[in-house]
Design a protein around this motif. Structure first.
Motif, PDB file in Angstrom:
ATOM      1  N   ALA A  84       0.814  -1.215   0.000  1.00  0.00           N
ATOM      2  CA  ALA A  84       0.000   0.000   0.000  1.00  0.00           C
ATOM      3  C   ALA A  84       0.849   1.266   0.000  1.00  0.00           C
ATOM      4  N   LYS A  85       2.072   1.154   0.498  1.00  0.00           N
ATOM      5  CA  LYS A  85       2.896   2.369   0.604  1.00  0.00           C
ATOM      6  C   LYS A  85       3.504   2.791  -0.733  1.00  0.00           C
ATOM      7  N   ASN A  86       3.351   1.975  -1.775  1.00  0.00           N
ATOM      8  CA  ASN A  86       3.864   2.325  -3.104  1.00  0.00           C
ATOM      9  C   ASN A  86       2.710   2.393  -4.095  1.00  0.00           C
ATOM     10  N   ALA A  87       2.590   3.528  -4.767  1.00  0.00           N
ATOM     11  CA  ALA A  87       1.543   3.703  -5.770  1.00  0.00           C
ATOM     12  C   ALA A  87       2.110   4.503  -6.933  1.00  0.00           C
ATOM     13  N   SER A  88       1.441   4.408  -8.066  1.00  0.00           N
ATOM     14  CA  SER A  88       1.895   5.168  -9.232  1.00  0.00           C
ATOM     15  C   SER A  88       0.714   5.439 -10.140  1.00  0.00           C
ATOM     16  N   ILE A  89       0.977   6.290 -11.123  1.00  0.00           N
ATOM     17  CA  ILE A  89      -0.044   6.566 -12.128  1.00  0.00           C
ATOM     18  C   ILE A  89       0.624   6.520 -13.497  1.00  0.00           C
ATOM     19  N   HIS A  90      -0.045   5.868 -14.443  1.00  0.00           N
ATOM     20  CA  HIS A  90       0.499   5.675 -15.791  1.00  0.00           C
ATOM     21  C   HIS A  90      -0.631   5.905 -16.789  1.00  0.00           C
ATOM     22  N   LEU A  91      -0.287   6.498 -17.923  1.00  0.00           N
ATOM     23  CA  LEU A  91      -1.299   6.782 -18.932  1.00  0.00           C
ATOM     24  C   LEU A  91      -2.022   5.512 -19.370  1.00  0.00           C
TER      25      LEU A  91
END
Length: 354
Positions: free
Chosen positions: A302-309
């Motif tokens: 849960a402590k790692n998140a990201s956003i990608h197209l």
């Protein structure tokens, strides 16, 4: 055993490949494990107890035919039992081949059988809780392991003196230890990996409004003009929270300062990988042309998140090649809905607090 691991290229690649050393040293505690990389990556390897010697490949070696041949023979004289070539380019193939090692391990290419006696097809599309960058490196341990490998996380090792110095630096800037301290990776390792600076400023504004955090920027002196552009795009209220002139003088100092932060937010790349190796939570923004399946590492946590197209508009990737998207990066950065990104970031803040 004497083992050589070869991983040239960028810091994130070099750091990720340390899992090979960590596992080999665990299985063969009396082995000598050397690591070959470019000089700019050495700092992420220092103090790692699983690496005995670091072998830098300098420009003098790389750009001189005579220097390179001499280097190959220097490696041969070390009499390695195993060479694991993670980089897998022509130069490292030659180093591996002429090493005389019993185990010559790398990824499969059409010419692999000439240079290696163990080669493996990279995974391209498997479901992984770790990320393909991890899974593909574990492949190269196959000649040495029959059991399942569970030690899959790269680690950075800091000395107590380095941590103490970082705390002293933060204290000298009168940073309130009661407030969250957030590092922002405002610039990518390449121009095409840098989210537009005005958009990054809006993300910083949002972060300050939601967390009341103190903000540090990750930049080096020759990037000060770009860092100042981000700063000037921020609101006047946000500027009060940014300690603009605090930046590390070298990579080890940056790592120590990063280790004292609550989280890192910013462009996906080396800094994000370093934060993960320090167990610092991350929220990263991917450039549209980088394969998310490869570098969305440890997002099962849960402590790692990201956003990608690709998460937002997968149809774009059905119409165009990754090369086309890379060549039109900033057109596609405009396709990232800022409102949606901020909503995901707010959810991240809430989940992290819980």
């Amino acid at each position: 055993m004497k083992i050589l691991v070869i991983q040239q290229k960028r810091i994130g690649d070099v750091l990720t490949s340390t899992i090979i050393c960590n596992n080999l040293k665990s299985k063969f505690p009396d082995s000598t494990i050397d690591y070959m990389c470019y000089p700019n990556s050495i700092d992420v390897l220092k103090e790692n107890p699983n690496i005995d010697n670091i072998i830098p490949v300098t420009n003098k070696i790389r750009k001189s035919t005579f220097g390179f041949i001499k280097f190959i023979f220097e490696i041969r004289r070390k009499k390695y039992d195993a060479v694991i070539d993670v980089y897998s380019k022509l130069g490292t193939s030659l180093i591996t081949f002429f090493s005389g090692a019993k185990y010559k391990v790398s990824y499969h290419k059409w010419y692999s059988n000439i240079f290696y006696n163990y080669s493996y097809e990279r995974f391209d599309a498997i479901k992984s809780e770790y990320g393909l960058a991890i899974e593909n490196r574990l492949l190269l341990l196959k000649p040495f392991f029959t059991e399942k490998i569970t030690n899959v996380k790269p680690k950075i090792f800091l000395k107590e003196s380095e941590i103490a110095e970082a705390k002293s630096i933060l204290n000298s800037y009168n940073i309130d230890p009661q407030k969250p301290l957030i590092m922002f990776g405002i610039l990518g390792s390449e121009h095409y990996k840098t989210y537009p600076l005005d958009g990054m400023a809006k993300i910083i504004d949002f972060t300050v409004a939601k967390t009341n955090a103190t903000i540090l920027f990750n930049y080096i002196p020759n990037q000060k003009e770009e860092a100042l552009e981000v700063y000037n795009h921020c609101s006047e209220e946000t500027k009060k929270h940014i300690v603009f002139d605090l930046y590390a003088t070298d990579l080890r100092q940056f790592l120590a300062i990063l280790s004292q932060c609550e989280m890192l937010i910013g462009n996906e790349g080396g800094a994000v990988n370093m934060a993960k190796a320090l167990e610092i939570p991350t929220f990263s923004i991917f450039t549209p042309s980088v394969r998310k399946e490869t570098w969305q590492l440890f997002e099962n946590e849960a402590k790692n998140a990201s956003i990608h197209l690709k998460d937002l508009k997968p149809e774009i990737y059905e119409k165009h090649t990754e090369q086309y998207i890379k060549e039109h990066t900033f057109e596609y950065y405009a396709e990232y809905p800022l409102e949606l990104m901020l909503k995901k970031l707010e959810t991240y803040f809430q989940e992290y607090k819980n």
